[in-house]
Design a protein around this motif. Sequence first.
Motif, PDB file in Angstrom:
ATOM      1  N   GLU A  99       0.835  -1.203   0.000  1.00  0.00           N
ATOM      2  CA  GLU A  99       0.000   0.000   0.000  1.00  0.00           C
ATOM      3  C   GLU A  99       0.871   1.255   0.000  1.00  0.00           C
ATOM      4  O   GLU A  99       0.579   2.230  -0.695  1.00  0.00           O
ATOM      5  N   ARG A 100       1.956   1.229   0.764  1.00  0.00           N
ATOM      6  CA  ARG A 100       2.873   2.378   0.805  1.00  0.00           C
ATOM      7  C   ARG A 100       3.460   2.634  -0.578  1.00  0.00           C
ATOM      8  O   ARG A 100       3.505   3.773  -1.048  1.00  0.00           O
ATOM      9  N   ILE A 101       3.926   1.569  -1.219  1.00  0.00           N
ATOM     10  CA  ILE A 101       4.555   1.723  -2.536  1.00  0.00           C
ATOM     11  C   ILE A 101       3.536   2.227  -3.560  1.00  0.00           C
ATOM     12  O   ILE A 101       3.850   3.105  -4.371  1.00  0.00           O
ATOM     13  N   LYS A 102       2.324   1.710  -3.511  1.00  0.00           N
ATOM     14  CA  LYS A 102       1.289   2.187  -4.442  1.00  0.00           C
ATOM     15  C   LYS A 102       0.983   3.661  -4.196  1.00  0.00           C
ATOM     16  O   LYS A 102       0.802   4.431  -5.141  1.00  0.00           O
ATOM     17  N   MET A 103       0.926   4.066  -2.938  1.00  0.00           N
ATOM     18  CA  MET A 103       0.678   5.467  -2.609  1.00  0.00           C
ATOM     19  C   MET A 103       1.824   6.337  -3.119  1.00  0.00           C
ATOM     20  O   MET A 103       1.601   7.399  -3.697  1.00  0.00           O
ATOM     21  N   LEU A 104       3.048   5.875  -2.931  1.00  0.00           N
ATOM     22  CA  LEU A 104       4.203   6.637  -3.412  1.00  0.00           C
ATOM     23  C   LEU A 104       4.173   6.767  -4.933  1.00  0.00           C
ATOM     24  O   LEU A 104       4.485   7.829  -5.475  1.00  0.00           O
ATOM     25  N   ALA A 105       3.775   5.701  -5.619  1.00  0.00           N
ATOM     26  CA  ALA A 105       3.690   5.739  -7.082  1.00  0.00           C
ATOM     27  C   ALA A 105       2.593   6.696  -7.522  1.00  0.00           C
ATOM     28  O   ALA A 105       2.774   7.460  -8.475  1.00  0.00           O
ATOM     29  N   THR A 106       1.473   6.691  -6.831  1.00  0.00           N
ATOM     30  CA  THR A 106       0.368   7.596  -7.158  1.00  0.00           C
ATOM     31  C   THR A 106       0.789   9.041  -6.934  1.00  0.00           C
ATOM     32  O   THR A 106       0.535   9.908  -7.769  1.00  0.00           O
ATOM     33  N   ASN A 107       1.459   9.298  -5.816  1.00  0.00           N
ATOM     34  CA  ASN A 107       1.933  10.658  -5.537  1.00  0.00           C
ATOM     35  C   ASN A 107       2.942  11.115  -6.581  1.00  0.00           C
ATOM     36  O   ASN A 107       2.933  12.269  -6.990  1.00  0.00           O
ATOM     37  N   LEU A 108       3.803  10.198  -7.017  1.00  0.00           N
ATOM     38  CA  LEU A 108       4.800  10.532  -8.028  1.00  0.00           C
ATOM     39  C   LEU A 108       4.116  10.877  -9.349  1.00  0.00           C
ATOM     40  O   LEU A 108       4.452  11.861  -9.992  1.00  0.00           O
ATOM     41  N   GLU A 109       3.125  10.072  -9.729  1.00  0.00           N
ATOM     42  CA  GLU A 109       2.398  10.346 -10.973  1.00  0.00           C
ATOM     43  C   GLU A 109       1.713  11.703 -10.903  1.00  0.00           C
ATOM     44  O   GLU A 109       1.743  12.475 -11.857  1.00  0.00           O
ATOM     45  N   SER A 110       1.103  12.016  -9.765  1.00  0.00           N
ATOM     46  CA  SER A 110       0.431  13.310  -9.601  1.00  0.00           C
ATOM     47  C   SER A 110       1.429  14.451  -9.706  1.00  0.00           C
ATOM     48  O   SER A 110       1.171  15.460 -10.355  1.00  0.00           O
ATOM     49  N   SER A 111       2.588  14.287  -9.069  1.00  0.00           N
ATOM     50  CA  SER A 111       3.623  15.329  -9.108  1.00  0.00           C
ATOM     51  C   SER A 111       4.141  15.527 -10.520  1.00  0.00           C
ATOM     52  O   SER A 111       4.359  16.654 -10.954  1.00  0.00           O
ATOM     53  N   GLU A 112       4.337  14.419 -11.247  1.00  0.00           N
ATOM     54  CA  GLU A 112       4.831  14.527 -12.617  1.00  0.00           C
ATOM     55  C   GLU A 112       3.813  15.231 -13.501  1.00  0.00           C
ATOM     56  O   GLU A 112       4.166  16.047 -14.345  1.00  0.00           O
ATOM     57  N   LYS A 113       2.528  14.945 -13.305  1.00  0.00           N
ATOM     58  CA  LYS A 113       1.489  15.617 -14.092  1.00  0.00           C
ATOM     59  C   LYS A 113       1.485  17.110 -13.800  1.00  0.00           C
ATOM     60  O   LYS A 113       1.338  17.926 -14.699  1.00  0.00           O
ATOM     61  N   GLU A 114       1.657  17.463 -12.531  1.00  0.00           N
ATOM     62  CA  GLU A 114       1.704  18.882 -12.170  1.00  0.00           C
ATOM     63  C   GLU A 114       2.890  19.568 -12.831  1.00  0.00           C
ATOM     64  O   GLU A 114       2.777  20.694 -13.305  1.00  0.00           O
ATOM     65  N   LEU A 115       4.027  18.886 -12.876  1.00  0.00           N
ATOM     66  CA  LEU A 115       5.215  19.476 -13.482  1.00  0.00           C
ATOM     67  C   LEU A 115       5.059  19.641 -14.991  1.00  0.00           C
ATOM     68  O   LEU A 115       5.645  20.541 -15.589  1.00  0.00           O
ATOM     69  N   GLN A 116       4.279  18.764 -15.616  1.00  0.00           N
ATOM     70  CA  GLN A 116       4.116  18.811 -17.062  1.00  0.00           C
ATOM     71  C   GLN A 116       2.984  19.737 -17.494  1.00  0.00           C
ATOM     72  O   GLN A 116       2.868  20.060 -18.665  1.00  0.00           O
ATOM     73  N   ALA A 117       2.161  20.157 -16.563  1.00  0.00           N
ATOM     74  CA  ALA A 117       1.043  21.038 -16.903  1.00  0.00           C
ATOM     75  C   ALA A 117       1.584  22.397 -17.339  1.00  0.00           C
ATOM     76  O   ALA A 117       2.600  22.869 -16.825  1.00  0.00           O
ATOM     77  N   PRO A 118       0.905  23.021 -18.300  1.00  0.00           N
ATOM     78  CA  PRO A 118       1.372  24.339 -18.727  1.00  0.00           C
ATOM     79  C   PRO A 118       1.262  25.345 -17.581  1.00  0.00           C
ATOM     80  O   PRO A 118       0.351  25.274 -16.762  1.00  0.00           O
TER      81      PRO A 118
END
Length: 188
Positions: A163-182
């Motif tokens: 569960e921890r690893i899945k949460m970390l992966a989800t947080n990473l995906e969210s952060s990457e999307k934020e960084l890629q947003a215009p």
Amino acid sequence: MVKRGLFVGRFQPVHNGHIKALEFVFSQVDEVIIGIGSAQASHTLKNPFTTSERMEMLIRALEEAELTEKRYYLIPLPDINFNAIWATYVVSMVPRFDVVFTGNSLVAQLFREKGYEVIVQPMFRKDILSATEIRRRMVEGEPWEELVPRSVAEFIREIKGVERIKMLATNLESSEKELQAPIRIPEF
């Protein structure tokens, strides 16, 4: 005199390849120093487990593999991010040792440069016995338990590691999307 070997890994998590390598190491020396690398790191996708969790995994896995008849030491080794002095740093952090066991060519080179005997231990099913692959399988919901000792799988379940690893992966995906947003510049 007791012959002591050094084996360093991150153990994120401990897997069957680590245990096979440690079986080889234990067969070659009287005592084993197990250095737990990146000891300061935890709760990231690359290093999801704490040092104490990795120590517990090692203790349980070594007991399960019946590798406790020989003395071993678990030594946390925080990163210093300075390869030229890393081997000297490790020497300053652990008890005396005679030989280094590794499958990592950089580690081998650094210790050879310091005059240590280095034995490149056999690698076991590196294609799937990789902590990176195990963490990937955890994130993707694929079977991973057969790649780690039974006791390690049980411990990971106890601490809700998947569960921890899945949460970390989800947080990473969210952060990457934020960084890629215009970037939107507000109008005044």
